[in-house]
Scaffold this active site. Structure first.
Site, PDB file in Angstrom:
ATOM      1  N   CYS A 141     -12.097  -5.383   6.496  1.00 33.88           N
ATOM      2  CA  CYS A 141     -11.395  -6.121   7.539  1.00 33.88           C
ATOM      3  C   CYS A 141     -10.724  -7.335   6.886  1.00 33.88           C
ATOM      4  CB  CYS A 141     -12.379  -6.581   8.608  1.00 33.88           C
ATOM      5  SG  CYS A 141     -11.655  -7.714   9.799  1.00 33.88           S
TER       6      CYS A 141
ATOM      7  N   ASP B 102      -3.135   0.905   7.138  1.00 32.26           N
ATOM      8  CA  ASP B 102      -2.316   0.623   5.950  1.00 32.26           C
ATOM      9  C   ASP B 102      -1.958  -0.857   5.832  1.00 32.26           C
ATOM     10  OD1 ASP B 102      -2.459   3.301   5.550  1.00 32.26           O
ATOM     11  OD2 ASP B 102      -0.445   3.744   6.285  1.00 32.26           O
TER      12      ASP B 102
ATOM     13  N   CYS C  81     -12.860  -3.833  14.044  1.00 32.41           N
ATOM     14  CA  CYS C  81     -13.904  -4.350  13.161  1.00 32.41           C
ATOM     15  C   CYS C  81     -15.167  -4.601  13.971  1.00 32.41           C
ATOM     16  CB  CYS C  81     -13.424  -5.639  12.498  1.00 32.41           C
ATOM     17  SG  CYS C  81     -14.720  -6.443  11.557  1.00 32.41           S
TER      18      CYS C  81
ATOM     19  N   ASP D   8       0.864  -1.174   0.000  1.00 31.83           N
ATOM     20  CA  ASP D   8       0.000   0.000   0.000  1.00 31.83           C
ATOM     21  C   ASP D   8       0.901   1.225   0.000  1.00 31.83           C
ATOM     22  OD1 ASP D   8      -2.446   1.461   0.249  1.00 31.83           O
ATOM     23  OD2 ASP D   8      -1.894   1.849   2.329  1.00 31.83           O
TER      24      ASP D   8
ATOM     25  N   CYS E 118     -16.035  -8.661  13.705  1.00 36.21           N
ATOM     26  CA  CYS E 118     -15.280  -9.733  14.359  1.00 36.21           C
ATOM     27  C   CYS E 118     -14.407  -9.248  15.507  1.00 36.21           C
ATOM     28  CB  CYS E 118     -14.439 -10.501  13.342  1.00 36.21           C
ATOM     29  SG  CYS E 118     -12.993  -9.575  12.777  1.00 36.21           S
TER      30      CYS E 118
ATOM     31  N   CYS F 294     -12.323 -10.858   8.421  1.00 36.85           N
ATOM     32  CA  CYS F 294     -13.663 -11.394   8.126  1.00 36.85           C
ATOM     33  C   CYS F 294     -14.286 -10.755   6.877  1.00 36.85           C
ATOM     34  CB  CYS F 294     -14.583 -11.192   9.327  1.00 36.85           C
ATOM     35  SG  CYS F 294     -15.054  -9.469   9.552  1.00 36.85           S
TER      36      CYS F 294
ATOM     37  N   GLU G 121      -1.670  -1.424  -5.738  1.00 42.47           N
ATOM     38  CA  GLU G 121      -2.898  -0.960  -6.407  1.00 42.47           C
ATOM     39  C   GLU G 121      -2.463  -0.204  -7.653  1.00 42.47           C
ATOM     40  OE1 GLU G 121      -6.389   0.128  -3.263  1.00 42.47           O
ATOM     41  OE2 GLU G 121      -4.543   1.217  -3.134  1.00 42.47           O
TER      42      GLU G 121
HETATM   43 ZN   LIG Z   1     -13.573  -8.335  10.922  1.00 44.91          ZN
END
Ligand SMILES: [Zn+2]
Length: 376
Positions: free
Chosen positions: A322, A351, A341, A185, A344, A325, A269
Site C-alpha cells: 500500500c 499498477d 488496504c 510500472d 488503512c 501506509c 523496475e
Molecule cells: Zn494502507
C-alpha cells in the site's frame, strides 16, 4: 556526445555482391570463434580466451591458401566479429544472455567498420568498397566514428552512422524535485502506468498484428523446405515483421520522449526484477524485447538531457504494498486490478500503486547516490 543516424543504402549489383561477401566473412569469423570455443570446452575442458587466443589466428589464417579470401574484406570488421563472439560468451556466463547461436545466412546481416569510413551528401564509404549511394535525410554533423552496414530480412540495406558531435553531454541533475521524479510500472496489457497515474496503452493494432504474425509464420512452416512457395511465404513474413517492429519502435520513441520530457528522473523496475515477477503465461519473447528496447531508449534520452535513469534492482513487492501506509497485502492475486488496504482502508489501483512504490524506492536509491531530493 555520440549521435547515431540511420540511412537507407542503395548499393549497385556489384556492391551487393561485395557486401554479401563482407557479411559472409563477418559471419564466418563469428561462427568459427563460437565453434572453436565450444569444441575446446566440450572436448578438453579448456576455456579459450577468444580475444587472446583466437584473434591473433586471423592474420595467420589470411596468409593461408584456404582462408586467403578473408583478406578481401575490412580486417577491422573481422576482428570486431571475433570480439563480438567473445562478448556473447561473456554475456552468457554472466547470465545476461542465452548460449551464443551461430549466425545464419538467412537472418539479418551486419558488419561494423571504424577505419577509413566517411559520409558525403548522398553516399557513404566503407573500406575496400567504392562509395555506396545513400539517402540521408538528416544532416550528419561531426566526426564519423563508425559505420555499421546492415541488410534486413526483407533484403533492404541500411547504414547506422555514429558521429562524435563535439558537444559535451550535460551534467546529470544533482538537486531534484520530488514531483519531477517519475516511477513507472511496465506491463503487458497496459504498456505502462506512471506515478502520476497516467496509463499508456499499447498502440492500437499491435496485438492484432501479433496474431497475424503467428498466422504467417505458421504458413511458412507448412510449406516444403527449399520450395518456391516457402520462399514467398518467408518474404511475406519478413516484410510484416519489419512493419510491426517499425510500429513498435515509433511508439516507444514517442512514449520514452514524453516520459523524459515530463521529469528529472525516470525510475522503472530493472528487467531482472521484472523477470522474477513474471507471469509464466505471458509470452517471454514479446515482453523481453519490448521492455529491454524501451529501457534503452529511456536511458539514452535521459543521459542526453542530463536527467537520471535509475532502474531499481532490489526486490520489492511493488504491486502488493500500500503506497499510503506500506502495509503488504499478501492476498493480492494477479487478476485483481484494485484492492482495499486492510490496514488503512485506502483503495489502491494495482499498477498506479506499483508505480508509486517504485518511485519511493527510486528516491531512496537517488539519495544513497548523493542526490538531493526536495519535497516539492
Ligand atoms: Zn494502507
Amino acid at each position: 556526445m555520440l549521435q547515431a543516424t540511420k540511412v537507407r543504402l542503395y548499393p549497385t549489383n556489384e556492391q551487393k555482391e561485395f557486401l554479401s561477401g563482407q557479411f559472409g566473412a563477418v559471419r564466418f569469423c563469428f561462427n568459427r570463434s563460437v565453434a572453436l570455443k565450444k569444441r575446446f570446452y566440450e572436448k578438453k575442458g579448456i576455456s579459450l580466451s577468444i580475444i587472446k587466443e583466437l584473434k591473433p589466428l586471423l592474420s595467420i589464417a589470411k596468409k593461408s591458401r584456404k582462408y586467403a579470401w578473408l583478406a578481401q574484406y575490412d580486417s577491422i570488421s573481422l576482428q570486431e566479429a571475433v570480439r563480438h563472439a567473445d562478448k556473447a560468451f561473456k554475456n552468457f556466463f554472466a547470465k545476461r544472455a542465452k548460449y551464443p547461436k551461430f549466425k545464419s545466412k538467412n537472418g539479418k546481416q551486419s558488419s561494423y567498420h571504424c577505419t577509413s569510413v566517411s559520409v558525403g551528401g548522398n553516399w557513404i564509404k566503407v573500406p575496400k568498397c567504392n562509395p555506396i549511394k545513400a539517402v540521408i535525410h538528416r544532416l550528419i554533423l561531426g566526426v564519423v566514428r563508425s559505420i555499421t552496414v546492415t541488410k534486413d530480412r526483407v533484403g533492404d540495406y541500411y547504414a547506422s552512422v555514429l558521429c562524435e558531435t563535439g558537444e559535451k553531454e550535460p551534467e546529470p541533475i544533482k538537486v531534484l524535485k520530488e514531483s519531477a521524479i517519475k516511477g513507472i510500472d511496465a506491463g503487458i496489457k497496459v504498456f505502462l502506468t506512471d506515478s502520476d497515474n497516467q496509463e499508456i496503452e499499447n498502440p492500437k493494432g499491435l496485438t492484432r498484428h501479433l496474431k497475424a504474425l503467428r498466422k504467417l509464420s505458421k504458413a511458412v512452416s507448412r510449406k516444403q523446405k527449399g520450395s518456391h512457395r516457402r520462399k514467398k511465404a518467408v518474404a511475406k513474413l519478413s516484410k510484416f515483421h519489419r512493419k510491426v517492429s517499425r510500429k513498435r519502435e515509433d511508439f516507444q520513441h514517442k512514449v520514452s520522449k514524453r516520459m523524459v520530457d515530463e521529469s528529472q528522473a525516470v525510475i522503472p523496475e530493472s528487467l531482472r526484477i521484472k523477470n522474477m515477477l513474471r507471469n509464466k503465461r505471458i509470452s517471454r519473447l514479446i515482453a523481453d524485447a519490448a521492455w529491454g528496447n524501451f529501457y534503452i531508449k529511456l536511458a539514452y534520452k535521459c543521459r542526453k538531457a542530463g536527467k537520471l535513469f535509475v532502474p531499481i534492482d532490489t526486490f520489492y513487492p511493488s504491486s502488493k504494498t500500500c503506497p499510503r501506509c506500506l502495509h503488504k497485502f499478501e492476498g493480492l492475486t494477479l487478476a485483481r486490478r484494485r484492492w482495499i488496504c486492510p490496514h488503512c482502508g485506502q483503495l489502491n489501483q494495482r499498477d498506479y500503486a506499483a508505480a508509486l512504490n517504485i518511485k519511493r524506492q527510486g528516491i531512496v536509491q537517488l539519495k544513497a547516490a548523493g542526490h538531493t531530493v526536495l519535497r516539492q
